[in-house]
Design a protein around this motif. Structure first.
Motif, PDB file in Angstrom:
ATOM      1  N   LEU A 193      10.192  -1.575   6.420  1.00  0.00           N
ATOM      2  CA  LEU A 193       9.089  -1.629   7.708  1.00  0.00           C
ATOM      3  C   LEU A 193       9.280  -2.352   9.054  1.00  0.00           C
ATOM      4  N   SER A 194      10.109  -3.437   8.790  1.00  0.00           N
ATOM      5  CA  SER A 194      10.610  -4.217   9.643  1.00  0.00           C
ATOM      6  C   SER A 194      11.571  -3.496  10.640  1.00  0.00           C
ATOM      7  N   VAL A 195      12.492  -2.650  10.221  1.00  0.00           N
ATOM      8  CA  VAL A 195      13.267  -1.890  10.680  1.00  0.00           C
ATOM      9  C   VAL A 195      12.745  -0.802  11.561  1.00  0.00           C
ATOM     10  N   LEU A 196      11.475  -0.190  10.857  1.00  0.00           N
ATOM     11  CA  LEU A 196      10.720   0.677  11.935  1.00  0.00           C
ATOM     12  C   LEU A 196      10.121   0.080  12.830  1.00  0.00           C
ATOM     13  N   ARG A 236       0.918  -1.215  -0.009  1.00  0.00           N
ATOM     14  CA  ARG A 236       0.087  -0.100  -0.014  1.00  0.00           C
ATOM     15  C   ARG A 236       0.703   1.204   0.121  1.00  0.00           C
ATOM     16  N   VAL A 237       1.859   1.276   0.771  1.00  0.00           N
ATOM     17  CA  VAL A 237       2.930   2.531   0.860  1.00  0.00           C
ATOM     18  C   VAL A 237       4.018   2.438   0.045  1.00  0.00           C
ATOM     19  N   GLY A 238       4.481   1.437  -0.520  1.00  0.00           N
ATOM     20  CA  GLY A 238       5.464   1.393  -1.483  1.00  0.00           C
ATOM     21  C   GLY A 238       6.915   1.553  -0.720  1.00  0.00           C
ATOM     22  N   VAL A 239       6.858   0.865   0.507  1.00  0.00           N
ATOM     23  CA  VAL A 239       8.235   0.719   1.208  1.00  0.00           C
ATOM     24  C   VAL A 239       8.377  -0.774   1.218  1.00  0.00           C
ATOM     25  N   SER A 240       9.685  -0.982   1.475  1.00  0.00           N
ATOM     26  CA  SER A 240       9.873  -2.440   1.296  1.00  0.00           C
ATOM     27  C   SER A 240       9.558  -3.090   2.708  1.00  0.00           C
ATOM     28  N   ARG A 285      11.614   9.301   6.588  1.00  0.00           N
ATOM     29  CA  ARG A 285      10.996  10.521   5.546  1.00  0.00           C
ATOM     30  C   ARG A 285       9.528  10.970   6.073  1.00  0.00           C
ATOM     31  N   TYR A 286       9.072  12.374   5.939  1.00  0.00           N
ATOM     32  CA  TYR A 286       7.749  12.499   6.300  1.00  0.00           C
ATOM     33  C   TYR A 286       6.834  12.185   5.116  1.00  0.00           C
ATOM     34  N   SER A 287       7.415  11.831   4.095  1.00  0.00           N
ATOM     35  CA  SER A 287       6.398  11.396   2.993  1.00  0.00           C
ATOM     36  C   SER A 287       6.115   9.994   3.482  1.00  0.00           C
ATOM     37  N   THR A 288       7.288   9.043   3.911  1.00  0.00           N
ATOM     38  CA  THR A 288       6.650   7.796   4.246  1.00  0.00           C
ATOM     39  C   THR A 288       5.981   7.752   5.538  1.00  0.00           C
ATOM     40  N   LEU A 289       6.271   8.547   6.422  1.00  0.00           N
ATOM     41  CA  LEU A 289       5.358   8.657   7.779  1.00  0.00           C
ATOM     42  C   LEU A 289       4.039   8.914   7.336  1.00  0.00           C
ATOM     43  N   ARG A 290       3.685   9.727   6.480  1.00  0.00           N
ATOM     44  CA  ARG A 290       2.287  10.224   5.974  1.00  0.00           C
ATOM     45  C   ARG A 290       1.636   8.945   5.349  1.00  0.00           C
TER      46      ARG A 290
END
Length: 79
Positions: free
Chosen positions: A42-45, A34-38, A54-59
């Motif tokens: 996401l696991s690291v987060l 959905r967000v286009g992040v690996s 990044r703000y764009s990722t957070l949003r």
């Protein structure tokens, strides 16, 4: 790792990604799509190992989960 290095690793921020995913019956794989992040990033987060986001990722994550930033990222008590 020395105690000084371990202290440097502690950011004081806890990511509630696991809890929010569970509340929404969503998998990390689905969120990744959905967000286009690996999934790896996401696991690291999710595991509180991220050093920055990044703000764009957070949003994008907040929009996909229907939450506010303060629901995703919270202050963690020092051990």
């Amino acid at each position: 790792m020395s105690p000084a290095e371990a202290e440097d690793e502690f950011t004081g921020i806890h990511c509630r990604l696991d809890e929010l995913l569970a509340e929404r019956n969503m998998t990390l794989t689905e969120l990744s799509a959905r967000v286009g992040v690996s999934i790896v990033n996401l696991s690291v987060l999710k595991n509180d190992r991220a050093r920055a986001i990044r703000y764009s990722t957070l949003r994008a994550i907040c929009e996909a989960l229907g939450c506010e930033v303060g629901e995703l990222l919270v202050l963690a008590p020092r051990e």
